[in-house]
Design a protein around this motif. Structure first.
Motif, PDB file in Angstrom:
ATOM      1  N   SER A 107       2.455  -8.409 -29.133  1.00 58.09           N
ATOM      2  CA  SER A 107       1.636  -8.421 -27.920  1.00 58.09           C
ATOM      3  C   SER A 107       0.285  -9.050 -28.225  1.00 58.09           C
ATOM      4  O   SER A 107      -0.304  -8.811 -29.290  1.00 58.09           O
ATOM      5  N   VAL A 108      -0.193  -9.876 -27.301  1.00 56.87           N
ATOM      6  CA  VAL A 108      -1.424 -10.644 -27.498  1.00 56.87           C
ATOM      7  C   VAL A 108      -2.274 -10.571 -26.240  1.00 56.87           C
ATOM      8  O   VAL A 108      -1.770 -10.764 -25.124  1.00 56.87           O
ATOM      9  N   ILE A 109      -3.568 -10.320 -26.404  1.00 57.88           N
ATOM     10  CA  ILE A 109      -4.536 -10.431 -25.312  1.00 57.88           C
ATOM     11  C   ILE A 109      -5.291 -11.733 -25.532  1.00 57.88           C
ATOM     12  O   ILE A 109      -5.940 -11.918 -26.563  1.00 57.88           O
ATOM     13  N   ARG A 140       6.170 -13.887 -26.829  1.00 59.27           N
ATOM     14  CA  ARG A 140       5.390 -12.683 -27.051  1.00 59.27           C
ATOM     15  C   ARG A 140       4.917 -12.154 -25.701  1.00 59.27           C
ATOM     16  O   ARG A 140       4.863 -12.895 -24.713  1.00 59.27           O
ATOM     17  N   THR A 141       4.539 -10.899 -25.658  1.00 57.82           N
ATOM     18  CA  THR A 141       3.947 -10.326 -24.449  1.00 57.82           C
ATOM     19  C   THR A 141       2.466 -10.683 -24.435  1.00 57.82           C
ATOM     20  O   THR A 141       1.727 -10.284 -25.349  1.00 57.82           O
ATOM     21  N   SER A 182      -3.409  -3.902 -27.901  1.00 57.03           N
ATOM     22  CA  SER A 182      -2.499  -4.997 -28.233  1.00 57.03           C
ATOM     23  C   SER A 182      -2.441  -5.179 -29.739  1.00 57.03           C
ATOM     24  O   SER A 182      -3.315  -4.701 -30.477  1.00 57.03           O
ATOM     25  N   ASP A 183      -1.419  -5.891 -30.191  1.00 57.88           N
ATOM     26  CA  ASP A 183      -1.317  -6.192 -31.624  1.00 57.88           C
ATOM     27  C   ASP A 183      -2.395  -7.188 -32.062  1.00 57.88           C
ATOM     28  O   ASP A 183      -2.916  -7.102 -33.181  1.00 57.88           O
ATOM     29  N   ALA A 224      -7.707  -4.696 -30.502  1.00 56.11           N
ATOM     30  CA  ALA A 224      -6.588  -5.152 -31.331  1.00 56.11           C
ATOM     31  C   ALA A 224      -6.955  -5.100 -32.802  1.00 56.11           C
ATOM     32  O   ALA A 224      -8.107  -5.369 -33.185  1.00 56.11           O
TER      33      ALA A 224
END
Length: 248
Positions: free
Chosen positions: A37-39, A53-54, A90-91, A116
């Motif tokens: 997961s990425v912002i 990826r999310t 997020s990751d 993150a």
């Protein structure tokens, strides 16, 4: 001018000039490692959002969100300095060529660390940009703007970076970031190219126009090519872009 106001003003047509370069995208994907997961903070029109990826995009400017393609990820309005997310949301947090626009960049970086465990930031060495031939020879006023922006080394120090990797600009770079046309000088005479370069949009228009007149004359006379002949032996050039990675 705050980021949102700046890009609501100059961002019209931004998606046309600022496109994904697959070579830069590959480097960003590698830096994100196994993050599921990425912002994407300061996401703009979504040029560098990883597939598979999310991803959630955070962008303050309505104009930039409006230009996002229908197949890009969900985008919400928000500022880097006060992200509308909980801790460890997020990751990985991603910020691509945006930190220099933040009103409080240190606070924004603290927010990346809050949301993150891993931070991936594409930034640039402001000294390299200030010494770019277009700035040095035609619009030196841009150097003053660059001196007021955080440099890649500043960002890396605040994040406690684990790695800082040069990201060169290929001569045929797809993304119309300011130094992208280092080997294609005539491109700077195109108003569409200039509109997607914040450094030009934020500089005194009269200074930019004076510089363009000199550039046009030097291209017509061949003086530019005489001075910069060595560039044509290069397939890529280090314009100062750095991929900064911090956290696990």
């Amino acid at each position: 001018m705050p980021h949102a106001e700046l890009y609501d003003d100059i961002g019209v047509g931004y998606a046309i000039g600022r496109r994904t370069d697959p070579r830069w995208m590959a480097a960003i994907n590698d830096a994100l490692c196994d993050a599921d997961s990425v912002i994407n903070v300061g996401a703009g029109t979504g040029s560098y959002e990883p597939a598979g990826r999310t991803v959630l995009a955070i962008e303050p400017a309505r104009e930039m969100i409006r230009q996002r393609a229908a197949d890009t990820c969900l985008a919400v309005r928000g500022r880097a300095e006060a992200l509308p997310l909980g801790n460890d949301a997020s990751d990985a947090a991603l910020a691509v060529l945006t930190v220099h626009h933040w009103s409080d960049w240190r606070r924004g970086l603290a927010e990346l660390r809050r949301i993150a465990a891993r931070q991936v930031v594409l930034a640039y060495d402001t000294r390299r940009h200030a010494d770019f031939w277009f700035v040095r020879e035609y619009v030196p006023e841009i150097a003053e703007l660059e001196r007021g922006r955080p440099s890649a080394t500043d960002i890396a120090d605040v994040l406690g970076a684990d790695s800082v990797t040069p990201v060169p600009v290929p001569w045929d770079h797809n993304d119309g970031v300011f130094p992208a046309y280092w080997r294609r000088p005539a491109a700077y005479l195109d108003d569409r190219v200039r509109r997607s370069c914040s450094a030009l949009a934020q500089t005194d228009p009269q200074a930019v126009e004076r510089g363009l007149r000199r550039l046009r004359a030097d291209l017509d006379s061949g003086r530019w090519y005489d001075r910069h002949r060595a560039l044509f032996a290069l397939d890529e050039w280090d314009a100062g872009f750095r991929l900064i990675v911090a956290g696990r």
